[in-house]
Design a protein around this motif. Sequence first.
Motif, short mmCIF file in Angstrom:
data_model
loop_
_atom_site.label_atom_id
_atom_site.label_comp_id
_atom_site.label_asym_id
_atom_site.label_seq_id
_atom_site.Cartn_x
_atom_site.Cartn_y
_atom_site.Cartn_z
N UNK A 190 0.70 -1.28 0.03
CA UNK A 190 -0.37 -0.33 -0.12
C UNK A 190 1.34 1.55 -0.10
N UNK A 191 0.54 1.74 -1.13
CA UNK A 191 1.10 4.00 -0.71
C UNK A 191 -0.35 4.60 0.23
N UNK A 192 -1.21 3.96 -1.00
CA UNK A 192 -2.51 5.21 0.46
C UNK A 192 -2.88 5.87 -0.04
N UNK A 193 -4.60 6.37 -0.02
CA UNK A 193 -4.87 7.48 0.05
C UNK A 193 -4.69 8.92 0.10
N UNK A 194 -4.96 9.41 -1.57
CA UNK A 194 -4.34 11.28 -1.56
C UNK A 194 -5.57 12.34 -0.84
N UNK A 210 2.94 31.72 -1.80
CA UNK A 210 0.75 31.77 -2.83
C UNK A 210 1.02 31.64 -3.84
N UNK A 211 1.73 31.25 -4.09
CA UNK A 211 1.92 31.08 -5.36
C UNK A 211 0.88 30.25 -5.94
N UNK A 212 1.21 28.60 -5.30
CA UNK A 212 -0.69 28.29 -5.37
C UNK A 212 -1.18 27.77 -3.54
N UNK A 213 -2.65 27.24 -4.09
CA UNK A 213 -3.60 27.07 -3.23
C UNK A 213 -3.22 26.12 -2.70
N UNK A 214 -3.00 25.25 -2.28
CA UNK A 214 -3.03 23.69 -2.40
C UNK A 214 -2.33 22.80 -2.97
N UNK A 215 -2.40 21.25 -2.21
CA UNK A 215 -1.31 20.18 -2.91
C UNK A 215 -2.67 19.06 -2.44
N UNK A 216 -2.38 18.37 -3.23
CA UNK A 216 -2.53 16.56 -2.23
C UNK A 216 -1.71 15.88 -1.91
N UNK A 217 -1.81 14.76 -0.87
CA UNK A 217 -0.69 13.79 -0.74
C UNK A 217 -1.77 13.13 0.24
N UNK A 218 -0.65 11.80 0.76
CA UNK A 218 -1.18 11.13 1.90
C UNK A 218 -0.60 11.96 3.19
N UNK A 219 -1.82 11.76 4.26
CA UNK A 219 -1.15 12.44 5.66
C UNK A 219 -0.15 12.02 6.01
#
Length: 335
Positions: A146-150, A204-213
Motif C-alpha cells: 500500500x501507498x495509500x489514499x491522497x 501563495x503562488x498556489x493555494x493547495x496540494x494533495x498527498x497522503x497524510x
Amino acid sequence: MFKRRTLVAFAATALLAAAPAFAQYAQRTIKFTNGVAEDHPVSAGVKKMQEVLDAKTGGKIKIAAFWSGSAGGDLQATQALRAGTQEMVCTSSSPLVGIIKELGVFDLPFLFANEKEADAVLDGPAGQYFNKKLEEVGLVNLAYWENGFRNLTNSKRPIAKVEDFDGVKLRVMQNNIFLDTFKTLGTNAVPMAFPEVFTALETKTIDGQENPFVTIETSKFNEVQKYLSVTRHAYTPFLVLYSKKLWDQLNPQEQAVLREAAVAGRDAERVANRQLNEKSLQSLKAKGMVVNDVTPAEQARMFAKVQPVYAKNVPTIGTEAVNVVLDALKKARGK
C-alpha cells in the motif's frame, strides 16, 4: 552429565532433520530496491518478509534492501527486472503506466472509498488480471502493498462539497489523469515538481496540494496550509515485483516461499501504513490544521462530477481493465 549429553544429541538430531527441509533452497541474496526512506512502512513489510524467509529457508534466502532510490529510480529498476539484471523492486503503479497502460486505472479519481474496498479488489481476481498483464512484460507481482489514499490541503477553505473546489489553485502531479480530474472539479490545476511545492505554498503562488497524510506531515505542509480535507480522491497501490527471467530460474519451492513471504509482508506493511497515516492525521490536527471529512454523499457527487475524466481516459487505459476493477468493486460493496 547424561542429561546434558541427551540434550546435545537431541539438538544435533534436530539440525540433521532440518537440513533436508532446507536443501530445496539455494543460498541467495535478493536485491530489493524502492524509492521510499527506510523509516517508511515498506520497511515493516521487508522485515516481515525476511522473518518468513529465515523461518522457511533456514536463512538461506536473504533480502538486501536499498532505500530512497539509492540504487536507481523505480522505473529504472523495473526495466532492470525486465532485462533480468535485478531481482526485485517495490514501486507504485503510476510509474508503470508507460509499460502497462491498464495500470492507469489506479490513477482514476474516487475509485475506492476506503482501504477495505482496495484490499478486496487488489487481493482478488482483479488483482490477478493485472498480474497476468505484468507477466506478459517480464514482471512477476508477488503481492499488492500500500501507498495509500491522497487527500487535499489548501489555504483558502475546507473542501467539503464539489463547489468548494472552484477557483482553488492546486498543485498536482505531472500526470494527465490528475490534471484532468482537478480541472474537471473546478480547480486551477498546476503541474509542478514535488521539491518546488513548499515554497510555492509559502509564497501563495498556489493555494493547495494533495498527498497522503504522512507526506503532508513529513513535508511540513501544515506550516503553510490551514485546511486539510479528507477527500480520499485517489488510492495508489505498491507492487512487489520480481524479474520473470530470474523467477523462472527458481524452483517451485523457492517461488512458493517468496510469494508466501511477500503476502505476509503485505499484511504487515498495510497495518504499519494505516497506523502511521492515522498517527500523522492526529499530529496534523494537534499542530493546528483544520480537518474536515467529506461525507459519502458528497464523495458520490464528486465521483459524478469527474465522469468526463473516465470517459476521456478509459479508452486509453482499456475498457476491459476498468470494467474488471468496477465489477470487483460492485462485488466488494455487495451490489
